[in-house]
Design a protein around this motif. Structure first.
Motif, PDB file in Angstrom:
ATOM      1  N   ALA A 114      -4.069   2.038  -3.873  1.00 25.88           N
ATOM      2  CA  ALA A 114      -3.464   1.852  -2.839  1.00 25.88           C
ATOM      3  C   ALA A 114      -4.849   1.399  -1.862  1.00 25.88           C
ATOM      4  CB  ALA A 114      -2.689   2.991  -2.203  1.00 25.88           C
ATOM      5  N   VAL A 115      -4.831  -0.122  -1.783  1.00 23.22           N
ATOM      6  CA  VAL A 115      -5.627  -0.667  -0.896  1.00 23.22           C
ATOM      7  C   VAL A 115      -5.512  -0.452   0.563  1.00 23.22           C
ATOM      8  CG1 VAL A 115      -6.952  -2.612  -0.330  1.00 23.22           C
ATOM      9  CG2 VAL A 115      -6.298  -2.515  -2.700  1.00 23.22           C
ATOM     10  N   ASP A 116      -6.483   0.242   1.157  1.00 21.34           N
ATOM     11  CA  ASP A 116      -6.372   0.543   2.744  1.00 21.34           C
ATOM     12  C   ASP A 116      -7.726   0.252   3.363  1.00 21.34           C
ATOM     13  OD1 ASP A 116      -8.441   2.483   2.226  1.00 21.34           O
ATOM     14  OD2 ASP A 116      -6.983   4.107   2.770  1.00 21.34           O
ATOM     15  N   ARG A 160      -6.749  -5.239  -5.133  1.00 23.09           N
ATOM     16  CA  ARG A 160      -6.011  -4.117  -6.071  1.00 23.09           C
ATOM     17  C   ARG A 160      -6.411  -4.596  -7.285  1.00 23.09           C
ATOM     18  NH1 ARG A 160       0.019  -3.332  -5.760  1.00 23.09           N
ATOM     19  NH2 ARG A 160      -0.293  -5.200  -7.050  1.00 23.09           N
ATOM     20  N   TRP A 201     -12.181   6.072  -1.645  1.00 21.84           N
ATOM     21  CA  TRP A 201     -11.476   6.251  -0.298  1.00 21.84           C
ATOM     22  C   TRP A 201     -12.110   7.704   0.210  1.00 21.84           C
ATOM     23  CZ3 TRP A 201      -9.370  10.576   2.062  1.00 21.84           C
ATOM     24  CH2 TRP A 201      -8.704  10.207   3.302  1.00 21.84           C
ATOM     25  N   ASP A 226       2.295   1.596  -3.351  1.00 14.62           N
ATOM     26  CA  ASP A 226       1.233   2.060  -4.479  1.00 14.62           C
ATOM     27  C   ASP A 226       1.024   3.467  -4.338  1.00 14.62           C
ATOM     28  OD1 ASP A 226       1.114  -0.348  -5.779  1.00 14.62           O
ATOM     29  OD2 ASP A 226      -0.523  -0.938  -4.820  1.00 14.62           O
ATOM     30  N   TYR A 227       0.951   3.861  -2.967  1.00 11.15           N
ATOM     31  CA  TYR A 227       0.709   5.430  -2.547  1.00 11.15           C
ATOM     32  C   TYR A 227       1.521   6.488  -2.922  1.00 11.15           C
ATOM     33  CZ  TYR A 227      -0.834   9.453   0.132  1.00 11.15           C
ATOM     34  OH  TYR A 227      -1.521  10.620   0.424  1.00 11.15           O
ATOM     35  N   ARG A 269     -10.956  -1.624   1.612  1.00 19.31           N
ATOM     36  CA  ARG A 269     -11.487  -2.942   1.985  1.00 19.31           C
ATOM     37  C   ARG A 269     -12.916  -3.059   2.569  1.00 19.31           C
ATOM     38  NH1 ARG A 269      -8.240  -7.049   1.609  1.00 19.31           N
ATOM     39  NH2 ARG A 269      -6.052  -6.636   1.585  1.00 19.31           N
ATOM     40  N   GLU A 316      -9.886   4.904  -7.206  1.00 13.57           N
ATOM     41  CA  GLU A 316      -9.402   4.801  -5.609  1.00 13.57           C
ATOM     42  C   GLU A 316      -9.601   5.924  -4.886  1.00 13.57           C
ATOM     43  OE1 GLU A 316      -5.799   4.886  -2.798  1.00 13.57           O
ATOM     44  OE2 GLU A 316      -6.282   6.265  -4.207  1.00 13.57           O
ATOM     45  N   TYR A 342      -4.152  -8.417  -0.515  1.00 15.37           N
ATOM     46  CA  TYR A 342      -3.831  -7.048  -1.370  1.00 15.37           C
ATOM     47  C   TYR A 342      -3.851  -7.195  -2.691  1.00 15.37           C
ATOM     48  CZ  TYR A 342      -2.038  -2.443  -2.009  1.00 15.37           C
ATOM     49  OH  TYR A 342      -1.763  -1.268  -2.366  1.00 15.37           O
ATOM     50  N   LYS A 379       0.633  -1.340   0.015  1.00 18.33           N
ATOM     51  CA  LYS A 379      -0.021  -0.046   0.088  1.00 18.33           C
ATOM     52  C   LYS A 379       0.873   1.207  -0.065  1.00 18.33           C
ATOM     53  CE  LYS A 379      -1.849   2.437   3.180  1.00 18.33           C
ATOM     54  NZ  LYS A 379      -2.476   2.790   4.557  1.00 18.33           N
ATOM     55  N   SER A 380       1.905   1.188   0.862  1.00 21.52           N
ATOM     56  CA  SER A 380       2.727   2.478   0.656  1.00 21.52           C
ATOM     57  C   SER A 380       3.365   2.691  -0.521  1.00 21.52           C
ATOM     58  CB  SER A 380       3.646   2.071   1.981  1.00 21.52           C
ATOM     59  OG  SER A 380       3.415   2.156   3.148  1.00 21.52           O
TER      60      SER A 380
END
Length: 121
Positions: free
Chosen positions: A69-71, A92, A114, A57-58, A75, A110, A88, A54-55
């Protein structure tokens, strides 16, 4: 102030990322954009304590890439939509496929999900 960290672990992670990037000659946004193209560099980032997919991708999103960036918010949205728990990379991929089917930018979808979920939380 660009970052406001109060936790020692986050500060250590930021320093470790900075050291890694500096050692590889990554000085600009454009450098980081290109550097993230290489799987070996992404793998090197994963060796930093506290850095996961995630970090990475972010970080890509911050330099103009379009990643999901899946958080926790993404989810939760997936669970509400009836998508079972997925690792993950698989979740994604679901978001990326949904963006393609809908004709949307992956990073834009995304961000929209979010923002929607973060307001609901």
């Amino acid at each position: 102030m660009a970052m406001k960290f109060n936790h020692a672990r986050k500060v250590a992670t930021a320093h470790a990322i900075t050291d890694l990037l500096a050692a590889d000659g990554v000085d600009t946004r454009e450098d980081l954009h290109a550097w993230l193209d290489h799987q070996a560099n992404r793998a090197a980032l994963r060796t930093v304590k506290g850095v996961g997919p995630k970090s990475i991708d972010y970080m890509g999103n911050l330099v103009g890439r379009s990643h999901v960036a899946v958080d926790v918010h993404l989810r939760a949205f997936a669970v509400d939509a009836g998508v079972p728990y997925l690792p993950y990379d698989e979740l994604r991929a679901v978001y990326e496929e949904a963006a393609a089917l809908l004709g949307h930018d992956k990073g834009g979808l995304e961000h929209a999900v979010w923002r929607h979920r973060s307001k609901a939380a």
